[in-house]
Design an enzyme around this catalytic site. Structure first.
Site, PDB file in Angstrom:
ATOM      1  N   SER A   1       6.091   3.766  -5.005  1.00 27.09           N
ATOM      2  CA  SER A   1       5.334   3.473  -3.803  1.00 27.09           C
ATOM      3  C   SER A   1       5.703   2.068  -3.362  1.00 27.09           C
ATOM      4  O   SER A   1       6.858   1.663  -3.450  1.00 27.09           O
ATOM      5  CB  SER A   1       3.831   3.609  -4.082  1.00 27.09           C
ATOM      6  OG  SER A   1       3.076   3.417  -2.917  1.00 27.09           O
TER       7      SER A   1
ATOM      8  N   ARG B   1       1.899   4.887   1.952  1.00 26.04           N
ATOM      9  CA  ARG B   1       0.480   5.243   1.953  1.00 26.04           C
ATOM     10  C   ARG B   1       0.279   6.707   2.343  1.00 26.04           C
ATOM     11  O   ARG B   1      -0.765   7.297   2.054  1.00 26.04           O
ATOM     12  CB  ARG B   1      -0.282   4.319   2.910  1.00 26.04           C
ATOM     13  CG  ARG B   1      -1.772   4.462   2.843  1.00 26.04           C
ATOM     14  CD  ARG B   1      -2.515   3.240   3.363  1.00 26.04           C
ATOM     15  NE  ARG B   1      -2.058   2.814   4.657  1.00 26.04           N
ATOM     16  CZ  ARG B   1      -2.429   1.669   5.252  1.00 26.04           C
ATOM     17  NH1 ARG B   1      -3.241   0.846   4.607  1.00 26.04           N
ATOM     18  NH2 ARG B   1      -1.988   1.340   6.429  1.00 26.04           N
TER      19      ARG B   1
ATOM     20  N   VAL C   1      -7.898   1.053  -3.657  1.00 24.22           N
ATOM     21  CA  VAL C   1      -6.568   0.447  -3.564  1.00 24.22           C
ATOM     22  C   VAL C   1      -5.852   0.842  -2.275  1.00 24.22           C
ATOM     23  O   VAL C   1      -6.263   1.749  -1.567  1.00 24.22           O
ATOM     24  CB  VAL C   1      -5.698   0.832  -4.779  1.00 24.22           C
ATOM     25  CG1 VAL C   1      -6.349   0.351  -6.062  1.00 24.22           C
ATOM     26  CG2 VAL C   1      -5.462   2.339  -4.837  1.00 24.22           C
ATOM     27  N   GLU C   2      -4.738   0.147  -1.997  1.00 26.75           N
ATOM     28  CA  GLU C   2      -3.907   0.357  -0.802  1.00 26.75           C
ATOM     29  C   GLU C   2      -4.734   0.305   0.480  1.00 26.75           C
ATOM     30  O   GLU C   2      -4.535   1.087   1.405  1.00 26.75           O
ATOM     31  CB  GLU C   2      -3.121   1.678  -0.894  1.00 26.75           C
ATOM     32  CG  GLU C   2      -1.982   1.617  -1.899  1.00 26.75           C
ATOM     33  CD  GLU C   2      -1.025   2.795  -1.772  1.00 26.75           C
ATOM     34  OE1 GLU C   2      -1.165   3.587  -0.828  1.00 26.75           O
ATOM     35  OE2 GLU C   2      -0.145   2.911  -2.637  1.00 26.75           O
ATOM     36  N   GLY C   3      -5.650  -0.642   0.535  1.00 22.50           N
ATOM     37  CA  GLY C   3      -6.551  -0.773   1.668  1.00 22.50           C
ATOM     38  C   GLY C   3      -7.827  -0.011   1.396  1.00 22.50           C
ATOM     39  O   GLY C   3      -7.857   1.215   1.487  1.00 22.50           O
TER      40      GLY C   3
END
Length: 840
Positions: free
Chosen positions: A217, A385, A507-509
């Site tokens: 990722s 994402r 996570v990831e925003g």
């Protein structure tokens, strides 16, 4: 009466002109023609129309004003220039990081939804799930083998770390290099293949999928592949692909979480010694936390803000966010101890450094890429994402359905399987819907990425929607399993998902941020057909050029807004009957029409919201969150229709599609309704309510009977259940907790008729059911069932007892740092039998 008739005629022609996006002169001609026809008596058969007095004067005045807008100099002086000045004065300056986020990624089907008139052929043109023979072999071979190796209790409880044999297998088989091209030693798999591989692992272990997901990722591998120098690619990519390097990416710090652009980690361009020679480099100080794989990493990707006070690299002092690669063993790099996020076993922890000197060559992409870090991260995130978390969340939802449907059919209370009780049917139906919808959207989005798209808006909504829906799915699975779910142990197949769901949410925003600040706000600028052009025009340093561009964009925007207002009102008056439907929809016309209608309404409400709130949109996060939900429901339901078609329109799935459509449209409407009712401008609120809800509420959740129908499809083995849970790990090993479910389900279904005979004998008093009494044998002796049926019932009973059993432990086993013992002595279940042992 005459006035009313003329008004109706004018409204009718206005709706036609508006939906056709007529230009000003066309509006003037159309309205003038209707007015002249009226005054000539054409509509009512009289030589002269009834006197409409002052109103007629106002109509002709309006027609003249509209016609005047066709003259460029008049339009420019009285409309465009004042609007240009107004917007330029109130629009906040877009920061460099905001601009880079906007420029990252591509616009796809989200633009069709924002347009209000989606072109369904564009969605249908997205390829279905297609894997190469090599990718399919990897999914069915090494991925399946990895899943069978996993002992989740050993990983998340006994050792609380990733076992060496798992790491070795992952590295040796190239799992860490799926996105690295074959040219550089990786597998070079498509995004679709990566998504399915990650999903299959996730359905077995959220911990193990994390160590595979992160390198594939947002991380050093992808950044080097896309932006690295040739030297960096040739050195690092083969090592990363082979697992010789374990990467981590350090972005989040104590003061910069969701607002990562405010990081206080800084570097200064200077000169220093490296490998015995003086070179231009960077002196760094940083403090990072929550870094997945960090404690085990050999290569640290680091994001920081770079300054060049001596202007060694150029004339810019604040160079901007930059990304560098630093070996974990480099002097000054401190790798901290482990965090314990939700009790996870995957490595996660802090790292830091003070006055650490690195050569400029360690910047990803070298000196030419300094200051480009945020753009690099946003571009990679736009695609990444869309894959990592949606794939694991989708597989998790499918796994919840698989185990819960089996358990609900096996577990009996009040003389029947609990899955046939309405109270349990309700969460089971939600699980069916979630598994189907998540997979539909995952497959379409992964296919978009596979063909080169970087759908930034869609990836954001996919991240927050799929992980939120997984959260609800896990809770539903817990409710169905009851006490079986809450008692942890080696045979508990739900606890790992329950523990780690919050990690995916965060996570990831974080989902709160992604829903309220990113999805709609970014989508409104990127996906709106005119808004971003207007913003770019007013911020153009060449005023004359900007004014020309603004004139063109504003004219298009006004026509667009009028078209959506008239189109939405028309389709709401006609209940969507005349909305666009693509060819060959095979009975799905109604859903397509309602989606087209929903898109019109969404486009109207979104446009009005942006126009009236402008720069204040960022603080109206409840409104933007609801609009993000509305956008998400339209997109995901569109994917449902595509999935049904891609799957060959299986007749059994029609009920699932209908169930998902009813609920999706109801949730969409609730989001739009909430936006309108809470709109801060009262006049706009009233107008939108009239245009969008002229007859009140449109949609309602799926009826109970439809929920019952789809649940019955999954309560026994068959193609529907298999299709709903495709491409996850499914065990047939009775010594595995989930494999035991599969074996028992088949046995219980096979014994159903014999079970009914036994129940009739018990109700008739021929057989009594008491503990200590073999009622199955008694029924066989009484002739109520045959010997073969008795054998089948006994086998089903033994297997069922194993399925519903729960683990229990001695106090010593639960103490921290309890010495390792013989596994056969640990984790006994409530019937006193070793967890996982074959009791049949």
């Amino acid at each position: 009466m005459a006035l009313i008739l003329l008004l109706i005629a004018l409204i009718a022609i206005a709706m036609v002109l508006g939906m056709a996006r007529a230009v000003p002169w066309q509006w003037a001609v159309g309205l003038a023609a209707v007015t002249l026809a009226w005054q000539s008596g054409f509509f009512h058969g009289h030589a002269h129309a009834p006197d409409i007095g002052f109103f007629g004067f106002l109509v002709w005045l309006a027609i003249a004003a509209i016609g005047a807008l066709s003259v460029p100099t008049i339009r420019r002086r009285f409309v465009v220039e004042p609007a240009f000045k107004l917007v330029r004065g109130i629009l906040p300056k877009v920061s460099d990081t905001e601009q880079q986020a906007l420029d990252a990624g591509t616009v796809g089907f989200d633009a069709e939804i924002f347009s209000g008139t989606p072109d369904w052929t564009k969605l249908r043109a997205v390829p279905p799930i297609v894997l190469s023979p090599e990718e399919r072999a990897f999914l069915d071979g090494p991925t399946e083998e990895l899943c069978r190796m996993i002992d989740h209790w050993q990983i998340r409880h006994t050792e609380r770390r990733m076992p060496t044999e798992i790491w070795d297998f992952v590295k040796a088989n190239g799992f860490l290099g799926m996105l690295i091209s074959k040219e550089h030693g990786g597998l070079g798999f498509s995004a679709q293949a990566q998504s399915l591989i990650l999903g299959k692992i996730a359905s077995r272990s959220p911990d193990v999928v994390t160590i595979v997901m992160v390198p594939n990722s947002l991380g050093p591998g992808e950044l080097i592949e896309k932006y690295g120098t040739d030297a960096q690619k040739h050195h690092y990519l083969p090592r990363l692909a082979q697992g010789l390097e374990v990467p981590c990416f350090s972005l989040t710090g104590p003061t910069s979480g969701s607002d990562a652009a405010t990081m206080r980690d800084i570097g200064y361009v200077t000169t220093g010694q490296h490998e015995g020679r003086e070179v231009v480099g960077i002196r760094l100080s940083w403090d990072k936390r929550y870094i997945t794989l960090g404690p085990d990493a050999t290569l640290v990707g680091l994001a920081f803000r770079l300054f060049d006070p001596e202007k060694i690299l150029g004339d810019k002092e604040d160079v901007g966010i930059t990304v560098a690669l630093i070996p974990a063993r480099h002097p000054g790099v401190n790798i901290g101890r482990r965090h314990l996020p939700s009790g996870a076993a995957f490595p996660n922890g802090p790292n830091w450094g003070t006055d650490v000197f690195i050569p400029i060559d360690w910047v990803i992409g070298g000196e030419k890429m300094v200051g480009q870090g945020w753009r690099m991260l946003m571009e990679c995130l736009a695609a990444g994402r869309a894959i990592s978390l949606p794939s694991s969340a989708t597989a998790g939802a499918k796994a919840m359905l698989r185990v819960s449907s089996a358990y609900a059919r096996i577990r009996r209370q009040f003389g029947l399987p609990v899955g046939r009780m309405e109270g349990v049917e309700e969460p089971l139906a939600r699980l069916v819907e979630t598994a189907y919808v998540n997979e539909a959207a995952r497959a379409v989005t992964a296919a978009m990425v596979s063909r080169g798209e970087r759908p930034s808006v869609i990836s954001a909504l996919m991240k927050y929607q799929t992980t939120e829906r997984l959260r609800h799915a896990v809770n539903d699975a817990f409710d169905i399993h009851g006490g079986r779910a809450i008692c942890d142990g080696p045979t508990n197949y739900l606890q790992a998902a329950y523990q780690l769901v919050p990690v995916g949410i965060t996570v990831e925003g974080a989902n709160i941020l992604t829903r309220t600040l990113i999805t709609f706000a970014q989508g409104a600028l990127r996906s709106h057909p005119y808004l971003y052009k207007e913003v770019q025009a007013v911020q153009d340093t060449d005023r004359a050029k900007g004014l020309d561009a603004f004139d063109e964009a504003l004219s298009g925007h006004v026509a667009f807004t009028i078209s959506n207002a008239t189109g939405a009102f028309f389709h709401n008056l006609t209940l969507g009957y005349f909305a666009d439907v693509p060819e060959r929809v095979d009975g799905l016309e109604t859903i397509y029409r309602q989606l087209s209608r929903a898109s019109r309404n969404f486009a109207l409400v979104a446009d009005v919201t942006v126009a009236l709130l402008g720069g204040g949109l960022k603080v109206k996060q409840k409104l933007t969150g609801r609009l993000a939900d509305a956008l998400s429901e339209i997109y995901m339901l569109s994917c449902v229709l595509k999935r049904f078609e891609d799957d060959g329109r299986p007749e059994a799935d029609r009920a699932i599609v209908a169930f998902a459509a009813a609920n999706g449209l109801a949730r969409y409407e609730e989001a739009i309704r909430g936006t309108i009712l809470n709109f801060p401008n009262p006049a706009a609120c009233v107008l939108l309510r009239v245009l969008v809800f002229p007859f009140g509420r449109h949609y309602f959740p799926a009826p109970d009977a439809l929920g019952t129908k789809i649940v019955r499809l999954v309560l026994e083995p068959g193609e529907v259940r298999d299709r709903l849970t495709r491409d996850i790990f499914i065990s047939d090993d009775p010594d595995d907790a989930t494999g035991l479910l599969e074996v028992t389900l088949k046995k219980v279904v096979a014994a159903e008729e014999a079970e009914k005979k036994l129940e009739r004998a018990i109700r008739a008093g021929t057989v009594r059911r008491y503990h200590g009494l073999d009622w199955i044998e008694a029924a066989a002796e009484a002739g109520s069932i045959t010997e073969s049926e008795a054998l089948l019932l006994k086998e089903a009973e033994i297997l069922t007892a194993r399925v519903i059993a729960v683990d229990h432990f001695s106090p010593e086993e639960l103490r921290p740092n309890y010495p390792k013992a013989d596994p056969s002595s640990l984790g006994h279940n409530s019937r006193g039998l070793t967890a996982g042992a074959n009791q049949s």
